[in-house]
Write a protein that holds these residues in place. Structure first.
Motif, PDB file in Angstrom:
ATOM      1  N   LEU A   3       1.008  -1.540  -0.141  1.00  0.00           N
ATOM      2  CA  LEU A   3      -0.118   0.087  -0.057  1.00  0.00           C
ATOM      3  C   LEU A   3       0.974   0.598   0.347  1.00  0.00           C
ATOM      4  CD1 LEU A   3      -2.889  -0.657   2.698  1.00  0.00           C
ATOM      5  CD2 LEU A   3      -2.064  -1.462   0.429  1.00  0.00           C
ATOM      6  N   ALA A   4       2.003   1.162   0.369  1.00  0.00           N
ATOM      7  CA  ALA A   4       2.768   2.057   1.236  1.00  0.00           C
ATOM      8  C   ALA A   4       3.205   2.439  -0.544  1.00  0.00           C
ATOM      9  CB  ALA A   4       3.572   2.358   2.020  1.00  0.00           C
ATOM     10  N   ALA A   5       4.129   1.513  -1.036  1.00  0.00           N
ATOM     11  CA  ALA A   5       4.353   1.434  -2.187  1.00  0.00           C
ATOM     12  C   ALA A   5       3.677   2.072  -3.646  1.00  0.00           C
ATOM     13  CB  ALA A   5       5.096   0.299  -2.975  1.00  0.00           C
ATOM     14  N   TRP A   6       2.533   2.067  -2.897  1.00  0.00           N
ATOM     15  CA  TRP A   6       1.175   2.712  -4.445  1.00  0.00           C
ATOM     16  C   TRP A   6       1.444   4.337  -3.728  1.00  0.00           C
ATOM     17  CZ3 TRP A   6      -3.011   5.142  -4.463  1.00  0.00           C
ATOM     18  CH2 TRP A   6      -3.718   4.964  -5.482  1.00  0.00           C
ATOM     19  N   VAL A   7       1.458   4.371  -2.391  1.00  0.00           N
ATOM     20  CA  VAL A   7       0.855   5.842  -2.658  1.00  0.00           C
ATOM     21  C   VAL A   7       1.952   6.944  -2.733  1.00  0.00           C
ATOM     22  CG1 VAL A   7       0.747   7.513  -0.350  1.00  0.00           C
ATOM     23  CG2 VAL A   7      -0.781   5.244  -0.522  1.00  0.00           C
ATOM     24  N   ALA A   8       3.437   6.520  -2.323  1.00  0.00           N
ATOM     25  CA  ALA A   8       4.027   7.347  -2.699  1.00  0.00           C
ATOM     26  C   ALA A   8       4.476   7.374  -4.186  1.00  0.00           C
ATOM     27  CB  ALA A   8       6.056   6.457  -2.052  1.00  0.00           C
ATOM     28  N   SER A   9       3.772   6.333  -4.831  1.00  0.00           N
ATOM     29  CA  SER A   9       4.265   6.231  -6.475  1.00  0.00           C
ATOM     30  C   SER A   9       2.490   6.843  -7.074  1.00  0.00           C
ATOM     31  CB  SER A   9       4.405   5.213  -7.482  1.00  0.00           C
ATOM     32  OG  SER A   9       3.439   4.916  -7.558  1.00  0.00           O
ATOM     33  N   GLU A  10       1.810   7.472  -6.113  1.00  0.00           N
ATOM     34  CA  GLU A  10       0.567   7.898  -7.038  1.00  0.00           C
ATOM     35  C   GLU A  10       0.058   9.109  -6.587  1.00  0.00           C
ATOM     36  OE1 GLU A  10      -0.629   6.822  -9.894  1.00  0.00           O
ATOM     37  OE2 GLU A  10       0.623   5.284  -9.755  1.00  0.00           O
ATOM     38  N   ILE A  11       0.667   9.864  -5.098  1.00  0.00           N
ATOM     39  CA  ILE A  11       0.251  10.796  -4.722  1.00  0.00           C
ATOM     40  C   ILE A  11       0.661  12.067  -3.911  1.00  0.00           C
ATOM     41  CG2 ILE A  11      -1.698  11.206  -2.564  1.00  0.00           C
ATOM     42  CD1 ILE A  11      -2.916   9.249  -4.869  1.00  0.00           C
ATOM     43  N   ALA A  12       0.631  12.671  -4.746  1.00  0.00           N
ATOM     44  CA  ALA A  12       2.004  14.080  -4.590  1.00  0.00           C
ATOM     45  C   ALA A  12       2.077  14.024  -3.072  1.00  0.00           C
ATOM     46  CB  ALA A  12       1.649  14.797  -5.609  1.00  0.00           C
ATOM     47  N   GLN A  13       0.911  14.385  -2.626  1.00  0.00           N
ATOM     48  CA  GLN A  13       0.830  15.079  -1.048  1.00  0.00           C
ATOM     49  C   GLN A  13       0.046  14.661  -0.603  1.00  0.00           C
ATOM     50  OE1 GLN A  13       0.374  19.074  -1.354  1.00  0.00           O
ATOM     51  NE2 GLN A  13       1.559  19.855   0.655  1.00  0.00           N
ATOM     52  N   PRO A  14      -0.024  13.686   0.701  1.00  0.00           N
ATOM     53  CA  PRO A  14      -1.365  12.540   1.159  1.00  0.00           C
ATOM     54  C   PRO A  14      -0.805  13.005   2.535  1.00  0.00           C
ATOM     55  CG  PRO A  14       1.224  11.369   0.850  1.00  0.00           C
ATOM     56  CD  PRO A  14       0.976  12.172   0.200  1.00  0.00           C
ATOM     57  N   LEU A  15      -2.657  12.917   2.074  1.00  0.00           N
ATOM     58  CA  LEU A  15      -3.192  13.111   4.255  1.00  0.00           C
ATOM     59  C   LEU A  15      -3.724  11.644   4.484  1.00  0.00           C
ATOM     60  CD1 LEU A  15      -3.061  14.289   6.549  1.00  0.00           C
ATOM     61  CD2 LEU A  15      -5.056  14.878   6.299  1.00  0.00           C
ATOM     62  N   LEU A  16      -3.237  10.890   5.193  1.00  0.00           N
ATOM     63  CA  LEU A  16      -3.970   8.952   5.320  1.00  0.00           C
ATOM     64  C   LEU A  16      -4.497   9.220   6.501  1.00  0.00           C
ATOM     65  CD1 LEU A  16      -0.377   6.871   4.736  1.00  0.00           C
ATOM     66  CD2 LEU A  16      -1.772   8.126   3.428  1.00  0.00           C
ATOM     67  N   ILE A  17      -5.747   8.925   6.107  1.00  0.00           N
ATOM     68  CA  ILE A  17      -6.389   8.345   7.200  1.00  0.00           C
ATOM     69  C   ILE A  17      -7.180   7.627   7.331  1.00  0.00           C
ATOM     70  CG2 ILE A  17      -8.663  10.162   7.737  1.00  0.00           C
ATOM     71  CD1 ILE A  17      -8.352  12.006   5.889  1.00  0.00           C
ATOM     72  N   GLY A  18      -6.876   7.102   8.725  1.00  0.00           N
ATOM     73  CA  GLY A  18      -7.842   6.140   9.466  1.00  0.00           C
ATOM     74  C   GLY A  18      -9.458   6.492   9.705  1.00  0.00           C
ATOM     75  N   PRO A  19     -10.177   5.174   9.069  1.00  0.00           N
ATOM     76  CA  PRO A  19     -12.123   6.051   9.665  1.00  0.00           C
ATOM     77  C   PRO A  19     -12.060   5.324  11.180  1.00  0.00           C
ATOM     78  CG  PRO A  19     -12.382   4.092   7.313  1.00  0.00           C
ATOM     79  CD  PRO A  19     -10.247   4.551   7.977  1.00  0.00           C
ATOM     80  N   ASP A  20     -11.459   4.387  11.404  1.00  0.00           N
ATOM     81  CA  ASP A  20     -11.707   4.514  12.946  1.00  0.00           C
ATOM     82  C   ASP A  20      -9.821   3.737  13.276  1.00  0.00           C
ATOM     83  OD1 ASP A  20     -11.096   1.981  11.772  1.00  0.00           O
ATOM     84  OD2 ASP A  20     -13.390   1.118  11.574  1.00  0.00           O
ATOM     85  N   SER A  21      -9.975   3.602  15.034  1.00  0.00           N
ATOM     86  CA  SER A  21      -8.694   2.741  15.878  1.00  0.00           C
ATOM     87  C   SER A  21      -8.383   1.388  14.860  1.00  0.00           C
ATOM     88  CB  SER A  21      -9.942   3.042  17.222  1.00  0.00           C
ATOM     89  OG  SER A  21     -10.550   2.152  17.768  1.00  0.00           O
TER      90      SER A  21
END
Ligand code: R5P
Length: 294
Positions: free
Chosen positions: A151-169
């Motif tokens: 997942l991290a590799a995908w975010v790093a290559s696809e999203i320029a300035q991400p804010l990662l959000i977990g919807p629940d604990s």
């Protein structure tokens, strides 16, 4: 000799990826349902004296469980030396305690039904919440693959300035690990489940993240309500349109249509075959199989 890899859930992309990475030889079986919904299973490859591996995610567990048992026991009857199960998505993990009097604790009971058929188990990010060790449910050799690096590799290559959000604990374990690997900021929200198809999510003050692209990260997309509720709050807070990333795209009922209508672009791993698969787990799952297969 290489183990034979059977695929029962139609995930041919993952079967091919695994065969290319691990010491596995693709093998063939057939499955269909009779009009009365009984299952037909047939093994088409010679398994005499061979080690067999069955790839079958259990995203439609009540439909897949019986054919899976039929296949695994038929492999043994036909002379397979061992039968390992690769279930990237393991079902019935969320009902892990008796929340109301009289309820079936299906996580434990389902495992009791499945475990006797398998010699070893590989799965991906099972929903371990109150139960921490998969081995307490499945007392066989097992490996839990963590999808966070993919997942991290995908975010790093696809999203320029991400804010990662977990919807629940419960999502914190994935979102915090992806944040650590990508060095992106993250927040975790509070969710209250009000019913099978109804959730309420509280979003803190996120003004300062307005220039970021919200990336919602969860283990499972089932009805999609968790993501839709979260995205609604983000939209009202003036955030950019979010993308959603999930390990397992279960897509129950009209989830796909509802997510689209809510303007959420969702991406999933190929733990369950679906059009939203963009994250390939062959490498990570293949390594785990190599560790367990004889
Ligand atoms: C719940 O604990 C899981 O982590 C997911 O948040 C949940 O399964 C998502 O379900 P739905 O898509 O139905 O909101």
């Amino acid at each position: 000799m290489n183990s034979l890899l059977f695929c029962l859930d139609g995930n041919l992309a993952l079967q091919t990826g695994l065969a290319a990475r691990a010491r596995l030889q693709p093998a063939a079986c057939q499955r269909w349902q009779f009009p009365d919904e009984e299952s037909y299973v047939r093994v088409l490859s010679n398994v005499q004296g061979r080690d067999a591996v069955v790839l079958c995610s259990l995203h439609r567990p009540d439909t897949l469980f019986i054919p899976l048992c039929l296949l695994m026991e038929t492999l043994r009857e036909l002379g397979a030396r061992s039968v390992g199960l690769v279930a990237p998505y393991l079902a019935y993990m969320r009902q892990d305690q008796r929340f109301h009097p009289g309820e079936a604790v299906s996580a434990r009971l389902f495992a009791d039904l499945l475990a006797p058929h398998i010699d070893w188990l590989v799965t991906v990010d099972p929903h371990l919440h109150r139960i921490h060790d998969l081995g307490t449910l499945y007392p066989v050799p097992h490996r839990v693959v963590h999808a966070a690096p993919a997942l991290a590799a995908w975010v790093a290559s696809e999203i320029a300035q991400p804010l990662l959000i977990g919807p629940d604990s419960e999502s914190e374990q994935w979102v915090s690990e992806v944040a650590r690997l990508t060095k992106a900021p993250f927040i975790v929200l509070q969710k209250v489940r009000l019913g099978d198809r109804k959730v309420a999510v509280s979003v803190p003050d996120i003004e300062r993240w307005r220039e970021h692209t919200p990336v919602l990260i969860d283990d499972i997309i089932s009805t999609g309500r968790t993501l839709i509720e979260t995205a609604g709050h983000l939209q009202r807070a003036g955030m950019r349109p979010p993308v959603a990333l999930a390990v397992h795209g279960v897509y129950a009922e009209h989830a796909e249509r509802d997510l689209q209508a809510a303007g959420i672009q969702a991406f999933t791993s190929n733990s369950i075959p679906h059009a939203s698969n963009t994250i390939d787990l062959s490498e990570l799952v293949g390594q785990a199989i190599e560790e367990l297969a004889p």
